[in-house]
Design an enzyme around this catalytic site. Sequence first.
Site, short mmCIF file in Angstrom:
data_model
loop_
_atom_site.label_atom_id
_atom_site.label_comp_id
_atom_site.label_asym_id
_atom_site.label_seq_id
_atom_site.Cartn_x
_atom_site.Cartn_y
_atom_site.Cartn_z
N GLU A 170 -3.11 3.77 4.69
CA GLU A 170 -3.28 3.27 3.32
C GLU A 170 -4.54 3.91 2.73
O GLU A 170 -4.53 4.34 1.57
CB GLU A 170 -3.39 1.73 3.34
CG GLU A 170 -3.48 1.08 1.97
CD GLU A 170 -3.53 -0.46 2.03
OE1 GLU A 170 -3.62 -1.01 3.14
OE2 GLU A 170 -3.48 -1.09 0.96
N ASP B 16 1.48 -7.62 -2.19
CA ASP B 16 0.84 -8.93 -2.45
C ASP B 16 1.08 -9.30 -3.91
O ASP B 16 0.14 -9.31 -4.73
CB ASP B 16 -0.67 -8.81 -2.20
CG ASP B 16 -0.99 -8.52 -0.74
OD1 ASP B 16 -0.86 -9.44 0.07
OD2 ASP B 16 -1.33 -7.36 -0.43
N HIS C 66 3.23 -9.72 2.04
CA HIS C 66 2.43 -10.69 2.80
C HIS C 66 2.66 -12.07 2.21
O HIS C 66 2.41 -12.26 1.00
CB HIS C 66 0.95 -10.33 2.73
CG HIS C 66 0.66 -8.95 3.26
ND1 HIS C 66 0.16 -8.74 4.52
CD2 HIS C 66 0.83 -7.72 2.71
CE1 HIS C 66 0.01 -7.43 4.72
NE2 HIS C 66 0.42 -6.79 3.64
N HIS D 201 7.81 -5.18 2.94
CA HIS D 201 6.35 -5.15 2.95
C HIS D 201 5.85 -6.13 1.91
O HIS D 201 5.63 -5.79 0.75
CB HIS D 201 5.84 -3.72 2.68
CG HIS D 201 4.36 -3.58 2.86
ND1 HIS D 201 3.77 -2.37 3.17
CD2 HIS D 201 3.35 -4.48 2.79
CE1 HIS D 201 2.46 -2.53 3.28
NE2 HIS D 201 2.18 -3.81 3.03
N1 ADE Z 1 -3.29 -7.62 3.79
C1 ADE Z 1 -2.69 -7.97 2.66
N2 ADE Z 1 -2.44 -6.88 1.91
C2 ADE Z 1 -2.88 -5.82 2.61
C3 ADE Z 1 -2.89 -4.43 2.37
N3 ADE Z 1 -2.42 -3.89 1.24
N4 ADE Z 1 -3.44 -3.63 3.31
C4 ADE Z 1 -3.94 -4.15 4.42
N5 ADE Z 1 -3.95 -5.45 4.69
C5 ADE Z 1 -3.42 -6.29 3.79
ZN ZN Z 2 0.40 -4.78 3.17
#
Ligand code: ADE
Ligand code: ZN
Length: 348
Positions: free
Chosen positions: A204, A284, A19, A17
Amino acid sequence: MTALTSALQRLPKVELHCHVEGTMRPSTVVELAGKNGIALPTEDPTQLYRYTSLDTFLEIFWLVQSVLGDRDDWARLAYESVVDGVEHGLAYRETFFTPARHLDVGQDLADIVAGLAEGLAAAEDETGVRVMLIADIDRAYGPGPGLEMVERLVELRRAGAAGTERVLGLGLDSTELGVDPRDFAAAFELAGREGLRRTSHQGEVTPPTTIQAGIDVLGCERIDHGLSLMDDPELTQRFVDERIPLTVCPNSNIRIANAFPRLEEHPYPRMRERGLLATLNTDDPALTDLDLTEEYRSVMEAFGYTWNDMVAIALDGVEASWLDDDDARALRGRITEEGERLGAELTD
Ligand code: ADE
Ligand code: ZN
């Protein structure tokens, strides 16, 4: 750096996970913005990296994404993401890219995939670390553009276009509030029919009904975040029984979703004690002042985990991955061996 932090840094780790746009170095954000004529509100983008909610985070994520103007930019981003990950023990990653806004302004998915794959291949040649791709639909753009992206991806795969062999699966990310995941069923159905693996960000900031839709309607084999899962004990039991993986990002849930004031309050240890296959990931890292070492170190400290607990977490990443059996066995062996060697060093 303490001996323990150094051992955690060197432990081979899997990440499921992450991005790729969220790994962009601040200096690269500035350089690409200059190259592509994108105005940034500050010369130091890290000043923007404080968030009060998922949606305020996404405003910044979208700004960062917008600096990617052509194939070379995607290649640079992908290359740097691997090199930076390797410094923190990255051994294998399945990384998201979310091209909705680039496709919307006329970039071709063929160039984006080819660029990303070129950067990943160059980094793999240099470091030996393999990174595969998951094409994410951006929920904010709605189901129409999502389905169009999958149709184009299928077309490129069938034509054997450059880089498509790196794309393992389909994902779904971005804003959750006010979006019904069931609206994306057609795109996920097509991806499944074409042999793409499926995962999606769910729960989330939304209740477990979205997590259930992720597996039962979208056909996902994994759920990204799944933070609200344990609010539904029956669904939790299904995840335990069927070993459906969660790609959990505890520090992201503090820094992006603001779900808890402190890491110590995150349900990660309860998830694992309950028998969930809850992997550990950064989400991220460059936008949240994180890296894999810090993710492992902070989780170990906050939850009082032992060295062997951390090795077990790294191994769970292999089980939850989409590696084939031979590659998974080899990586499991490497993590186990290194884990034992580093653990012995610590007790010397
Ligand atoms: N895009 C990048 N990070 C994200 C996250 N934590 N939740 C949803 N979309 C995302
Ligand atoms: Zn994510």
